[in-house]
Design an enzyme around this catalytic site. Structure first.
Site, PDB file in Angstrom:
ATOM      1  N   PHE A 113       0.859  -1.181   0.000  1.00 23.59           N
ATOM      2  CA  PHE A 113       0.000   0.000   0.000  1.00 23.59           C
ATOM      3  C   PHE A 113       0.897   1.233   0.000  1.00 23.59           C
ATOM      4  O   PHE A 113       2.095   1.157   0.303  1.00 23.59           O
ATOM      5  CB  PHE A 113      -0.930  -0.015   1.223  1.00 23.59           C
ATOM      6  N   GLN A 229      -8.292  14.594   2.843  1.00 21.79           N
ATOM      7  CA  GLN A 229      -7.584  13.732   1.892  1.00 21.79           C
ATOM      8  C   GLN A 229      -8.333  13.607   0.570  1.00 21.79           C
ATOM      9  O   GLN A 229      -9.523  13.261   0.559  1.00 21.79           O
ATOM     10  CB  GLN A 229      -7.411  12.336   2.494  1.00 21.79           C
ATOM     11  N   HIS A 231      -8.275  11.244  -2.524  1.00 20.57           N
ATOM     12  CA  HIS A 231      -7.739   9.938  -2.936  1.00 20.57           C
ATOM     13  C   HIS A 231      -7.365  10.016  -4.406  1.00 20.57           C
ATOM     14  O   HIS A 231      -8.121  10.582  -5.216  1.00 20.57           O
ATOM     15  CB  HIS A 231      -8.812   8.868  -2.701  1.00 20.57           C
ATOM     16  N   LEU A 241     -14.812   5.077  -5.666  1.00 20.23           N
ATOM     17  CA  LEU A 241     -13.405   4.781  -5.397  1.00 20.23           C
ATOM     18  C   LEU A 241     -12.905   3.556  -6.157  1.00 20.23           C
ATOM     19  O   LEU A 241     -13.569   2.524  -6.188  1.00 20.23           O
ATOM     20  CB  LEU A 241     -13.226   4.509  -3.896  1.00 20.23           C
ATOM     21  N   GLU A 244      -6.851   1.720  -3.614  1.00 23.46           N
ATOM     22  CA  GLU A 244      -5.387   1.786  -3.710  1.00 23.46           C
ATOM     23  C   GLU A 244      -4.795   0.379  -3.861  1.00 23.46           C
ATOM     24  O   GLU A 244      -3.669   0.205  -4.329  1.00 23.46           O
ATOM     25  CB  GLU A 244      -4.852   2.445  -2.430  1.00 23.46           C
ATOM     26  N   ARG A 275      -0.638   9.376  -0.493  1.00 20.56           N
ATOM     27  CA  ARG A 275      -1.782   9.826  -1.305  1.00 20.56           C
ATOM     28  C   ARG A 275      -1.712  11.303  -1.664  1.00 20.56           C
ATOM     29  O   ARG A 275      -2.088  11.696  -2.766  1.00 20.56           O
ATOM     30  CB  ARG A 275      -3.080   9.550  -0.546  1.00 20.56           C
ATOM     31  N   HIS A 340     -12.057  12.116  -0.043  1.00 20.90           N
ATOM     32  CA  HIS A 340     -12.141  10.743   0.445  1.00 20.90           C
ATOM     33  C   HIS A 340     -12.215  10.637   1.967  1.00 20.90           C
ATOM     34  O   HIS A 340     -12.920   9.787   2.503  1.00 20.90           O
ATOM     35  CB  HIS A 340     -10.907   9.993  -0.050  1.00 20.90           C
ATOM     36  N   ARG A 375      -3.245  10.771   5.734  1.00 21.87           N
ATOM     37  CA  ARG A 375      -3.388   9.396   6.220  1.00 21.87           C
ATOM     38  C   ARG A 375      -2.809   8.417   5.215  1.00 21.87           C
ATOM     39  O   ARG A 375      -3.055   8.544   4.010  1.00 21.87           O
ATOM     40  CB  ARG A 375      -4.869   9.084   6.424  1.00 21.87           C
TER      41      ARG A 375
END
Ligand code: FAD
Length: 562
Positions: A113, A229, A231, A241, A244, A275, A340, A375
């Site tokens: 990730f 955030q 994304h 979405l 990721e 991100r 996001h 994050r």
């Protein structure tokens, strides 16, 4: 009148984990949710949950990645706790029945990730939130003797005694419109984020910032609210979405010229930079004319073996087909950065205690702050579970030493009056949905990946105007059974409060850090801005701003490159 040791508002992962922990600590618990618990937004979580569980990985490495990902705004005491406790939590979930992916050797398997120096994301295909939420709900059923579930009940207000202590809440049964006072020795807000203050967003329609606004209104401090955030991989228009996990499995980002542009922005981590970095890179490509005419760049998931995509990313195969008309196993899909997650929220300590006595917060509603300015993917599920559990344990311990408050039923009068006033609004004003759309589009235009003073001030003016207009917004449904019109009118007020806090904090932070990139202050400025911005209520006026220190335990700020 329902009376419990611990009242939990919200039944997503944070709320359910808190309920289990409080019940196991001996407390009587009520858990309230405006939707059926397994429809809470946690059900949408796709890619996975982080933990340094492999023998060759360490919690310190996870913690450092998180600190770096936060652009050094995260509180390192909280980050240390989260990363230390993560492996135990994954094993607890596994033993409770979560069917985490197993690798060829039969061990728990991981995927890579963003922003992580090891592949430490545990997952169930791309339905990780769904899988965990259902297992927690099963566990909750086992505790039905001590946990009362109030499903499809909507909390309208938090209650305080004369000393300012939170003593429960007022909730409305959505099935028949009945209002009740919920007495509680301790109250935990676990009511999720505020994504619907933006249009579009990856967040569901129920994610309307209720808890953040309710706590703010009774005087709790909010923190890091400017950190929103975006994304990197969402569908243009509807905001859905693309996890990721796709980049974790090997997908590439390409501009309209077919260039793998992340080589220029993050030569080491490429698509798996954090991100904020990837979203800025994409937006720069789009702004500088190297995107597609629909304002997007492309995510090429054909780099992942087709069989693997069909096995591990099956939900986004469906999303691509149903919502973009794209077979992601055969062609790139157009994506762009989209709202996001909110890193900020109700300021808490590491046990979930807010600045209002008796009131706790955990999950996306809270800011402990483990995410700081940005994050890392797959750290939110972890945050909900670790700090949900800790809040449940701490509040139960506190509650078991206290007498039950005795709140008079007359406290319902104001809340019932407020609902009646909404019902009795004259027709003629703009509809709630129209105001909400203007709010969301404003936030998405001016308080997005790139920001500047002019745009932020403009956003603030619009939000203030909408705050004046919202109490006049017309509603059509005057009934008491599942009156979503009334609920939407109340939620609009919550979203506006959240939006103003976000805008005020973004105006205040005159530097670029994490998700806040100010084109008029493009550098990070540790000398002046290595501090949290706290936001508090100021009557009906613009919220007050104050500051608090960032806790640094062992990782001094460094230049951040990927
Ligand atoms: C599409 C998507 C995918 C994601 N994937 C991942 C991932 O793979 N890994 C990861 O770590 N994070 C992921 N995230 C982020 C993560 O899912 C969320 O941050 C997290 O699930 C939030 O959990 P929560 O318990 O705090 O809140 P939620 O799950 O949003 O629950 C909120 C609860 O509060 C209740 N509630 C709200 N207001 C009221 C009210 N007024 N009265 C009564 N009840 C109320 C709701 O009914 C609900 O039960 C993803 C987010 C999205 C949008």
């Amino acid at each position: 009148m329902p009376s419990h040791d611990v009242l939990i508002i919200g039944a997503g992962l944070a709320g359910q984990r808190a309920a289990l922990a409080a019940a196991q600590s001996g407390a009587s618990v009520a858990i309230v949710s405006k939707v059926h618990p397994v429809r809470s937004h946690s059900v949408a979580a796709a890619g996975g949950i982080n933990a340094a569980l492999n023998p060759e990985d360490t919690w310190e490495s996870h913690a450092f990645d998180t600190v770096k990902g936060s652009d050094y705004l995260g509180d390192q005491d909280a980050i240390e706790i989260m990363c230390r406790e993560a492996p135990g939590e994954i094993l607890w979930l596994e033993h409770a029945g979560v069917t985490f992916h197993r690798n060829e050797t039969g061990h728990l398997g991981t995927r890579a990730f963003g922003g992580a120096s090891a592949a430490r994301t545990y997952y169930v295909a791309d339905i990780t939130g769904h899988a965990i939420l259902h297992v927690l709900y099963e566990q909750l059923m086992k505790h039905s003797a001590t946990v009362d579930r109030y499903e499809e009940w909507f909390t309208t207000d938090l209650l305080q005694d004369d000393d300012g202590r939170c003593i429960g809440a007022i909730c409305r049964n959505l099935r028949d419109g009945r209002m009740e006072v919920f007495n509680a020795k301790a109250t935990i807000l676990a009511s999720g984020g505020a994504g619907q203050a933006y249009t579009p967003t990856t967040n569901g329609l129920i994610v309307t910032g209720d808890g953040i606004a309710q706590a703010f209104r009774i005087g709790a401090k909010l923190m890091d609210m400017e950190m929103i955030q975006y994304h990197p991989t969402t569908l243009a228009g509807n905001g859905l979405l693309i996890t990721e996990g796709a980049r974790g499995e090997g997908a590439w980002l390409l501009n309209a010229e077919g260039e793998r542009f992340m080589e220029r922005y993050a030569p080491n981590k490429l698509e798996l930079a954090s991100r904020d970095v990837v979203s800025r890179a994409e937006q720069t490509e789009i702004n500088e004319g190297r995107g597609f005419p629909d304002g997007t760049v492309a995510l090429d998931i054909t780099k992942v073996p087709r069989r693997r995509t069909l096995e591990a990313l099956r939900e986004i195969v469906n999303i691509g087909r149903d919502f973009a008309g794209t077979d992601i196993t055969r062609e790139p899909i157009h994506i762009k950065p989209g709202q996001h997650y909110i890193m900020g929220g109700i300021k808490t300590d590491v046990d979930g205690q807010t600045t209002v006595p008796g009131l706790y917060a955990a999950g996306e509603v809270a800011c402990v702050s483990v995410h700081g300015g940005n994050r890392l993917g797959a750290n939110s599920l972890l945050d909900t579970l670790i700090f949900g559990r800790r809040s449940g344990e701490h509040s139960a311990k506190l509650a078991l030493q206290m007498p039950m408050p005795n709140t008079p039923n007359s406290r319902l009068d104001d809340a019932e009056g407020a609902i009646a006033a909404i019902m009795n609004r004259p027709q003629g004003g703009r509809r709630v949905a129209a105001i909400k759309n203007e709010l969301g589009e404003t936030m998405n235009k001016y308080v997005a990946v790139f920001r500047d003073a002019d745009g932020l001030n403009k956003a603030h003016e619009i939000v203030r105007r909408l705050m004046e207009e919202a109490p006049e917004a017309a509603i059509d449904d005057h009934g008491s059974v599942f009156n979503q019109d009334v609920i939407a009118a109340i939620e609009l007020g919550y979203m506006l409060d959240c939006a103003e806090a976000i805008v005020v904090a973004s105006i205040e932070r005159k530097e670029s850090r994490g998700a806040q990139f100010r084109t008029d202050f493009p550098e990070r400025n540790d000398a002046q801005w290595l501090k949290h911005i706290d936001i508090s209520v100021n009557g009906a006026d613009v919220p007050k701003v104050s500051y608090s220190e960032v806790t640094i335990t062992r990782w001094e700020p460094e230049e951040r490159t990927y």
